[in-house]
Every structure is written in C-alpha cells, then in structure tokens.
Enzyme design. Sequence first.
Site, PDB file in Angstrom:
ATOM      1  CG  HIS A  67      -2.095  -0.912   1.026  1.00 43.34           C
ATOM      2  ND1 HIS A  67      -1.951  -2.273   0.975  1.00 43.34           N
ATOM      3  CD2 HIS A  67      -3.415  -0.670   0.851  1.00 43.34           C
ATOM      4  CE1 HIS A  67      -3.144  -2.829   0.778  1.00 43.34           C
ATOM      5  NE2 HIS A  67      -4.037  -1.877   0.695  1.00 43.34           N
ATOM      6  CD1 TRP A  99      -1.840  -9.772   0.128  1.00 41.96           C
ATOM      7  CD2 TRP A  99      -2.985  -7.872  -0.120  1.00 41.96           C
ATOM      8  NE1 TRP A  99      -3.065  -9.953   0.701  1.00 41.96           N
ATOM      9  CE2 TRP A  99      -3.792  -8.796   0.564  1.00 41.96           C
ATOM     10  CE3 TRP A  99      -3.486  -6.607  -0.391  1.00 41.96           C
ATOM     11  CZ2 TRP A  99      -5.089  -8.495   0.980  1.00 41.96           C
ATOM     12  CZ3 TRP A  99      -4.773  -6.297   0.027  1.00 41.96           C
ATOM     13  CH2 TRP A  99      -5.568  -7.236   0.702  1.00 41.96           C
ATOM     14  NE  ARG A 148      -6.685  -6.162  -2.767  1.00 42.04           N
ATOM     15  CZ  ARG A 148      -7.085  -4.956  -2.319  1.00 42.04           C
ATOM     16  NH1 ARG A 148      -8.203  -4.846  -1.608  1.00 42.04           N
ATOM     17  NH2 ARG A 148      -6.366  -3.876  -2.544  1.00 42.04           N
ATOM     18  CG  ASP A 160     -12.333   0.932   0.319  1.00 42.55           C
ATOM     19  OD1 ASP A 160     -11.988   2.113   0.159  1.00 42.55           O
ATOM     20  OD2 ASP A 160     -11.886   0.002  -0.359  1.00 42.55           O
ATOM     21  CE  LYS A 197     -13.028   7.013  -0.742  1.00 42.23           C
ATOM     22  NZ  LYS A 197     -13.817   6.061  -1.459  1.00 42.23           N
ATOM     23  NE  ARG A 216      -5.743  -2.997  13.158  1.00 42.68           N
ATOM     24  CZ  ARG A 216      -4.600  -2.743  13.787  1.00 42.68           C
ATOM     25  NH1 ARG A 216      -3.556  -3.515  13.598  1.00 42.68           N
ATOM     26  NH2 ARG A 216      -4.482  -1.708  14.589  1.00 42.68           N
ATOM     27  NE  ARG A 235      -5.793   2.987   4.299  1.00 46.23           N
ATOM     28  CZ  ARG A 235      -4.616   2.355   4.417  1.00 46.23           C
ATOM     29  NH1 ARG A 235      -3.604   2.931   5.030  1.00 46.23           N
ATOM     30  NH2 ARG A 235      -4.458   1.162   3.925  1.00 46.23           N
ATOM     31  CB  ILE A 271      -3.963   5.307   0.701  1.00 49.49           C
ATOM     32  CG1 ILE A 271      -3.966   3.951   1.419  1.00 49.49           C
ATOM     33  CG2 ILE A 271      -2.625   6.001   0.903  1.00 49.49           C
ATOM     34  CD1 ILE A 271      -3.069   2.910   0.802  1.00 49.49           C
ATOM     35  CE  LYS A 311       0.077  11.042  15.924  1.00 49.86           C
ATOM     36  NZ  LYS A 311       0.316   9.970  14.931  1.00 49.86           N
ATOM     37  NE  ARG A 337       6.246  12.883  17.013  1.00 41.84           N
ATOM     38  CZ  ARG A 337       7.034  12.044  16.373  1.00 41.84           C
ATOM     39  NH1 ARG A 337       7.476  12.345  15.184  1.00 41.84           N
ATOM     40  NH2 ARG A 337       7.382  10.901  16.912  1.00 41.84           N
ATOM     41  CG  ASN A 378      -0.202   8.411  10.421  1.00 44.59           C
ATOM     42  OD1 ASN A 378      -0.534   9.507  10.022  1.00 44.59           O
ATOM     43  ND2 ASN A 378      -0.514   7.957  11.617  1.00 44.59           N
TER      44      ASN A 378
END
Length: 967
Positions: free
Chosen positions: A172, A283, A451, A598, A601, A636, A642, A770, A830, A889, A965
């Site tokens: 991914h 994958w 897949r 998904d 989303k 996951r 996500r 993503i 964050k 940060r 991320n």
Amino acid sequence: MANRNLEKLASIDAQLRLLVPGKVSEDDKLIEYDALLLDKFLDILQDLHGEGLKETVQECYELSAEYEGKHDPKKLEELGNVLTSLDPGDSIVIAKAFSHMLNLANLAEEVQIAYRRRIKLKKGDFADEASATTESDIEETFKKLVHKLKKSPEEVFDALKNQTVDLVFTAHPTQSVRRSLLQKHGRIRDCLAQLYAKDITPDDKQELDEALHREIQAAFRTDEIRRTPPTPQDEMRAGMSYFHETIWKGVPKFLRRVDTALKNIGINERVPYNAPLIQFSSWMGGDRDGNPRVTPEVTRDVCLLARMMAANMYFSQIEDLMFEMSMWRCSDELRVRAEELHRSSSKRDVKHYIEFWKQVPPTEPYRVILGDVRDKLYNTRERARHLLAHDVSDIPEESVYTNVEQFLEPLELCYRSLCACGDRVIADGSLLDFLRQVSTFGLSLVRLDIRQESDRHTDVLDAITQHLEIGSYREWSEEKRQEWLLSELSGKRPLFGPDLPKTEEIADVLDTFHVLAELPADCFGAYIISMATSPSDVLAVELLQRECHVKQPLRVVPLFEKLADLEAAPAAVARLFSIEWYKNRIDGKQEVMIGYSDSGKDAGRLSAAWQLYKAQEELINVAKKFGVKLTMFHGRGGTVGRGGGPTHLAILSQPPETIHGSLRVTVQGEVIEQSFGEEHLCFRTLQRFCAATLEHGMNPPISPRPEWRALMDEMAVYATEQYREIVFKEPRFVEYFRLATPELEYGRMNIGSRPSKRKPSGGIESLRAIPWIFAWTQTRFHLPVWLGFGAAFKYAIEKDIKNLHMLQEMYKTWPFFRVTIDLVEMVFAKGDPGIAALNDKLLVSEDLWSFGESLRANYEETKNLLLKIAGHKDLLEGDPYLRQRLRLRDSYITTLNVCQAYTLKRIRDPNYHVTFRPHISKEYSEPSSKPADEYIKLNPKSEYAPGLEDTLILTMKGIAAGMQNTG
C-alpha cells in the site's frame, strides 16, 4: 513562552529543553537524544549552506513555537512572510531541513522507546507507565494467565503451539521515505543507541560521533524525492529486504525467548519447530485490485525472486551449520544415509564452495548429510535465477527442492539422531533455529496472496457463456449463476479451449490463473476477491482455478469492505456454507477478510468500527452453526482513519471468540518500517502479536451489554447520517476538499505503483482510501477520523442525560469502546484546526469559507464531547509521555504546514505576488554555483515555477514523518 525569552534562545535544542516536564524519570533520554541529533544537524546545515540559512531555520522554528503557545493566527502569517520571501533554492533547503529534523526526532524517539524497554526488563517491571497501552510482552502474558487467571501452564502451552499469526505485507503506497534514506536512518539509530551505552570508551565515543555526523550529512545530501514511481517488483524487493535485514534472524531469536518464558512457568518443553506460531505472506506483486501494473508476468517474477532469495539465505547459513555439526556419533538411520550419499557424491561435479570444498569423509556423517542439503540449495537458487532471467533452466527438477517436506526431511533426521545419541542440547542450538526458519519461511520466503475484483471474474465467465452460446453470465440471476457454476464444477469436461475470444483484460485474468498452475503451490496463499457480495463470486474463482489446471487450488477468501457489504456478509457466508459442494471442498476451514479502509471512507470511523465488530460476531456464529473454523483476515491500515492503532490493543478489543488462535492481519506501507525496521522492533512486533493473540483466546474481553449495543446501534445511524450528509450529499464538499487539501497533488510523490483512483474520473467514491486519509492528515484536520462522532454523542446525550453516564461506563469497562475513543483522542492531539483555517484563507474560494468554519466548529464540539466521555480535562491526560512526544514535533510540523499552504497557493495561482529577499545560502568558491540552486536542477521538467514542486513534495514527506503516518 514569553517573546523576550524566545529572542534570547540561541538554538532550537535550547527551546526543546524548555519543553521537558518538571519531573522526568532518570531513564527518559528523549530530550537529550533529540538535542544531540539537532545540534549535529544544525552544524551540518551551517557548514553546507551558511549561517544565514541556519538562522532562518531557527527563526521559522521560533515563530512556530510562539504560535503553538497561543495559537495566534498572526504568527502563521509572519511565518508565511518569512517562507515566501525565500528564493526557490533556499525554499527547498528549508523544507528539506524541517523534514530532516522530523525524521531525526522520530529516530530519537525510537531509540528512547528501546532504552525504556531495556530499563523495564532489567527491573522486571512490565506494567510501568505507558506500557499498558503500548506493550504486550510474552513473558508477562504467560505469568498473567497462570498466576492471575489460574490457567495451568499446560493449557497455556497447548494454546500457544496451536495458534497462528499470519502477517501479510502489502505494498500500500503509504511509505513516503525512500529505501536509501531508511538505511541511513537505521545507521543513525545504531550510532545513537551505542553512544548512550553505559560502557562506552572515549575513543568509541569519538568514532561514533564522527559516524553520526557522517550519516546525518549523507541523509541530508540524499534526494528525498522519488523521481519515478516504483514498479511492483521494486515494491516487492523493498518489502523482502526486511526479511534479509531483521526478520530472518528475528524469528528464531523470538522463538528462543518464548522457550525461556515457557520454562519460567514450569514447561520444560520447547515450542515444536513446526508449530505455526508466526507466518508471513505478501501482496507485493499479487494485489492486482485497481493496479494495472501488476500483470501475470510480475506475479511470476516476484514468486521466483522470493524463491531465489530464500534459497540464498539458507545457503549462506548452511556452512555455519556444517561447522557446528562436527560430531561423529549418530543413529544407524543417519549413518546408512550418510554412507549412501558419500558413495554417490564422489561421482558428482565438485562445486567451488568456500568451505568444505572437498568431499566430506563418512566419519563426519552430519556434515555429509548437510553437504547434500547445500548442493540442493545451490541448485534450487540457480534454477530460480535461470527461470527468472531466461524462463528456462537446464538444472533438472530432481536435483532441487520442490517442496518444503523434502528440505525438512534431512534436517529432521539430523535432529532425531542427535537426540537419540544424548546430544539434545546440541540439537537445540543452531540446528533448531534452522529448522524453525525452514518451517516459518519454507522455500518461498513468503506466500503470495492474489487479490482481484469480482467484476473481472464476471467478465471472463460472461465471455465463456457467450462463446458457448448459452446466454450472458453477467445478466443471470444469482440462482442461475450458482446452478451453472455448480454443474460445471461437478462435471469433468473442459469449459473452453484456445479458441475463446479474449480481450486484453480477460487474457490477463486467465494468464494469472495459468501462473498459479505453473509455479509450485507453496508460492501462494489465498485468492482474495474484493467487492465480493454473493456465493457465486467465490464459486467463480473455484471454477477458473479448475479450468486453468491449478493442481492445489488456493483457498478463496471473500473481502467485505463497505458498510452495506459488512452488514450483508453473514448472510452471504451462510448461503455459501449451505452449498454442499463448497462445504466438502473447504474441509471445515474458511477465511473471510474484512476491510477497515473503505468501510471508514464509506460511513465514517464510528459506524465502520461498530459494524466491523458486529460483522465478526455474526460471521463467527454462522461458522459455528455450520461446523466451520473461521479465520478473520483484518485489512488494517497504519492510520486510525484506516483501522490502525497499537497492535495489541487492536487485538484485545476484538469481539470474544473471533480470533481463537488464528489471526491474519495486513502490515502496510510505513507500518512495515515501524514494525520491522530494526532487530528490536521486529522482536517487539512478534511479541505483541503472539502475546495478544494468546491472551485474547484465553482471557477474552467482555461482551457488550444489551443496552450498550442498543445505544451503539442508535449512535451509528446518526454518525453515518452526518458523515454521508457532509461527504457525499453536501454539494460544496468535493470542491472544498480539493481546494483545502493537497489531494490533487498527492500523485506527484511517486509513493507507490498503484494509481490513487480506481477510476480516472469520479468523486470521493472513486478515490482510494489512502489519498483520502493522506489529504486530511497533511492539513492536520483529520476529518475522516472524527466526523460523525460528535453527532452521535450529541444525539445520545440530548435524548437522555443518563446516556452520558452509560457512555462513560462503556469507556471504563469495554475494551472495544475505550480503544475506539482513545485512538480518536490521540488524533485530536495531533490535529490543529488553525492550520486548516490558514489553508482555507489561502486556497479556498471565499464563498466556501463559511463551510470550512462550520466543519471547524464541528471539530471543536466533537473534541469536547469526546473529552467529557473519557473523563479528561485535556487531550492525552492519561498519557503524559505521548503528549510530550507530540509537543516536541509540533513546531517543526507547523513550519511545514505553513510552507505547504503558501507553496500550494503559488502553484495554483501563478499571479500570487511574492517578493524574494537576497539569496541566503552560502556560495561555493566559484560564484556561478550556489548549493541551494543545485536542488532546482534535480527537477528540470517541472510544469511549475522553479523549486515549487520539490518544496511541496518535501513538505508532504516532512508532515507525514511528523504525523508518523502517510495514509
């Protein structure tokens, strides 16, 4: 922080030290590590680009720190004025510097976590501070099960050796850091860890200081930007590099620790070498869902490459094993085999090995056996290499290992013989480690999942039925499809011949099945069908496997992703199990994949999380009813949006009885580096998965009470309604999203081989999960994570104030609800709506400003309701260590956020006027060459003004590093 104090600060690390809490434990070295790395970096920056540029970095940091103190938007404007006054070369250097500093902050944090962990282990203290929320230790889990929960050691051992955790590496596109940089980061981490070792000598320190300086400078001098997208083969090589670097040696080391932990609870047996505790799948090169670059040739290549890599890693270890196996006492069984091999080996070609290059005498029987293993490994590797390069090999199949049983047999013979001769202690050394590696990795290193979308199979079957002139498969009802598929599966005649008319897409699907038939069965794992909705989707794959002569058919796994699919999944699986042919085919075992990305989303995080929870419960009940053992495969992501979050918390918050010793889970993108980038990270990851899976099975979490379920059901309806009302029905949303975030520019990062959209045109529905999460993460607004929670909580509390107390009780006692809330709270910590407001002001048309304001009001309302339910006054009140890490940060990320917003403004509005101040980066001795200008030449074909595109991409990468991320 008062302004006058800020003016006096000479360097960033001085400000860092002001952030140290009043009381920091002795083992808390984070500030020290951070300051050391930053001091070194700022010195390097000054050497390379001059004092003026270093001062600009510090000026930007100070303005960000002032903003973080009071959240005064004027400070963001001041910062924007500084950043937009930089010429193109300096702008790139500043963005690169802040991105680099965030990567260094991450490395300091990782070394600190490892340091704290070692301190705890020395003290024997597992439940200290934040460990309860971040760790799951195998030894502590054993002790808890035996001493607190009164399980017998034998019960624990029995459950452990029968459980399986299968970690599935996926390509991914969320790893935004290039491999070249990841390797340098690893060396910086090593230097830092060694610098703070207790027994370091002055000479060691000096050499490590030099090495640290060298690696930090090398990382800064490396182009952070991928100039071309990676191919699926590149992604596979990147993923497989973790096996070579950490996982290969990490697995036997971890299993040895499990043996030790078992001994400490009174079990004097070792985990059997063939117990499937940990397995690895991939994958990379198999996931063709929406990725036209994954072709049948790519799938074949990655399988052969993995086979070659596995044989090579075994081959590189076998001589060490031969050195160790110098014993002459052996069983009669082994002696007879050794003598046979010795006689036949004299007739073979002698290979020019480094060690044991002459024929081994029969007085060293173990070495004779292992010498034959070495020959076969050499041939196995070379045959895979030939097939990869030329499609053919002159090495005969009988002189290679074609299945893992052939490979294990001589090793097991050596193990049995040593035990029979009283040398078990020797057998349990390197030989046991090697056996465990063979059992874990096999000949294929990882098993490749395939897949594909269900529609692609429908296209193939439609072409077949039309060619046979029996109608259109696509237009048939589900009943008619099933009837025809089962009739063909029960028959023996071929369904189609070479004369079948094929489009390019149909040929691609059929050629993939032919690759499955051609390569050894142990190359492959599951065949996953995305967008699966009915039993015919599964039967279609079974039929195509048979027609393409796949000798050992792959298990077929339906994937349920969207909310409606998850709701319908239990009924669909029940219909599948009702088919007698299929029930006989699966031999009492089935796997089902559930998608977190998904579903989030589609319906928002709250509704998706609850529906995923319920779907698992119902699927397990269906499987029990039909006498089938069901394995849940959790798709996951890395981000909370996500389905991401701390591993063991995610496992321990799953519904009771849904794991029962068998778990598959994806490890995606940047999470692979965070989990396996270093030996200690690999060890910790394996511990967390194994310990949490064991604990979930032996000490399941509580089931929710009926009234909690009823409230969750009601809230989920409201959450979905508000989420969809805004994301899918609000006419202004798509335009606002595209203007307020860098979604349109995401593709320029060249992160992955996969397109960011399933279809080139289309709105939010066609956008992949993503880039959807990525865009909101970049602006620190995180809308997909929290949207819907506020509406749900407000509805529940306004309906009945008692619901607030119920929600607070759910938070305290129900792991699923607590983890869901805690992860959203972390995301709020964050977040910063002030950055979203700046983006609106610069990038969004005025008629949409009120819409942005309403979303930010929703953000604040949701945050306050969440804190009320958690019983917290401030965000992360219960985790001061994490709060401190995030504060460290913030000022770096804010600078990059502002830089990104103004850069996007200049890209999208070429008439936006800026006034450059004089070039500040120092020049080389020859006046024509400025170091900062060299960066512009790296991207000579950009369609934008010089430097803008690279500055933008560097801000994206830096923010991704700061948020830890991407998507």
